[in-house]
Design a protein around this motif. Structure first.
Motif, mmCIF file in Angstrom:
data_model
loop_
_atom_site.group_PDB
_atom_site.id
_atom_site.type_symbol
_atom_site.label_atom_id
_atom_site.label_comp_id
_atom_site.label_asym_id
_atom_site.label_seq_id
_atom_site.Cartn_x
_atom_site.Cartn_y
_atom_site.Cartn_z
ATOM 1 N N GLN A 1 0.819 -1.202 0.000
ATOM 2 C CA GLN A 1 0.000 0.000 0.000
ATOM 3 C C GLN A 1 0.859 1.261 0.000
ATOM 4 N N GLU B 1 2.086 1.829 -3.489
ATOM 5 C CA GLU B 1 0.994 2.344 -4.328
ATOM 6 C C GLU B 1 0.756 3.825 -4.062
ATOM 7 N N GLU B 2 0.799 4.228 -2.805
ATOM 8 C CA GLU B 2 0.621 5.648 -2.476
ATOM 9 C C GLU B 2 1.728 6.489 -3.094
ATOM 10 N N ARG C 1 3.343 5.713 -5.856
ATOM 11 C CA ARG C 1 3.080 5.726 -7.299
ATOM 12 C C ARG C 1 2.027 6.760 -7.667
ATOM 13 N N GLU C 2 1.064 6.969 -6.772
ATOM 14 C CA GLU C 2 0.015 7.951 -7.028
ATOM 15 C C GLU C 2 0.559 9.369 -7.115
ATOM 16 N N LYS C 3 1.757 9.563 -6.604
ATOM 17 C CA LYS C 3 2.402 10.886 -6.710
ATOM 18 C C LYS C 3 3.058 11.092 -8.073
#
Length: 311
Positions: free
Chosen positions: A50, A53-54, A56-58
């Motif tokens: 997780q 993934e957080e 990657r969201e940046k």
């Protein structure tokens, strides 16, 4: 309960790790072939999926292993764990030794993104019990924080031509299991083979090299018959011999019968597994195994790194 999404390794420090899919974890060392393995407290690094993934969201284009993590874990907030927490995955047992780390030098991820999650989100562990971990394996937090609560695994091998043909009941194998379980060991497997050296060697290697047991107890094949070959098979596949164990058993049995001097039982170590030959007689098995069982645990504690010396 969590799930392993990636098992990553690298041959050099300071480089990104790549997903190998499956790797061998060595007790007291780390991952076989990984640059960060060694006799220290940060043998294995873990990172929550997780958190990746957080990041990657940046807008970061990062792959599993880019942060230097060995294991990518889904379903467990690793950062919330405390040191001393025990994790179990397949046959492998890990103990969390450090949460986060100081970033002494800027990695490629930091230089590109201005941030890196490993120093604050990564956790580190040492290998309490070795084995194999692969992508897709389940990983769980153990209820106890005491690694010693985990039982040593014992595999029983009986060598008997007549037993393998169904002409004789294997009483000795049952006695070994009875004594081992009463002594706090977990029975992990059983093999009944004919007195065939090649097949015995292959079975010993299979169990040891696949980390299927911490202790192998064999019965049969230790006499003077031309077909008796268990000591030869054990010596042939061993990395180190342990002569004191069979010497102690013969010493005990000599007080019962002088024919104990004819026993050819051997003991050896291959990798992280201890192998001990026992006689074929049910009575002799009970006498000998009961005599050595307590001291064997101490030997396994040293072999697997649970204690560091022989005090």
């Amino acid at each position: 309960m969590g799930k392993i999404l990636a098992v990553c390794t690298s041959v050099e420090k300071g480089t990104a790790k790549r997903d190998a899919g499956r790797a061998r974890f060595i007790t007291g060392w780390g991952i076989d072939g990984d640059a960060h393995a060694g006799r220290w407290h940060r043998q294995v690094s873990l990172l929550s999926h997780q958190k990746i993934e957080e990041f990657r969201e940046k807008g970061a284009d990062v792959k599993n292993g880019d942060f230097g993590e060995n294991l990518v874990v889904q379903g467990i907030d690793l950062r919330s764990l405390s040191t001393g927490t025990i994790l179990e995955c397949s046959d492998v047992i890990l103990e969390i030794t450090q949460i986060g780390k100081e970033c002494v030098s800027r990695c490629a991820i930091y230089n590109r993104m201005g941030d890196c999650i490993m120093p604050r989100e990564g956790v580190f562990a040492r290998v309490i019990r070795g084995g194999f971990i692969a992508s897709g394996d389940e990983i769980s937090i153990c209820k106890t924080d005491d690694a010693r609560a985990h039982k040593y695994r014992v595999w029983i091998i009986t060598a008997s031509d007549r037993g393998s043909r169904g002409e004789r009941e294997d009483q000795s194998g049952g006695i070994i299991r009875e004594i081992a379980e009463a002594s706090g060991y977990a029975a992990s497997g059983y093999t009944l083979l004919a007195d065939d050296r090649d097949n015995i060697e292959k079975e010993l290697i299979r169990i040891c090299d696949n980390c299927l047991a911490d202790l192998i107890l064999t019965t049969g094949g230790t006499g003077f018959s031309p077909r008796d070959c268990m000591p030869e098979a054990t010596a042939a596949i061993s990395h180190r011999l342990v002569p004191g164990i069979p010497e102690a058993m013969r010493c005990l049995s000599m007080a019962v019968t002088k024919r104990a001097m004819l026993s050819r039982c051997a003991a050896a170590i291959r990798g992280e597994t201890l192998i001990i030959n026992l006689p074929g007689s049910p009575k002799a098995v009970r006498e000998n195994l009961g005599f050595i069982m307590e001291e064997i645990r101490h030997g396994l504690d040293v072999l697997t790194g649970r204690i560091s010396d022989c005090k």
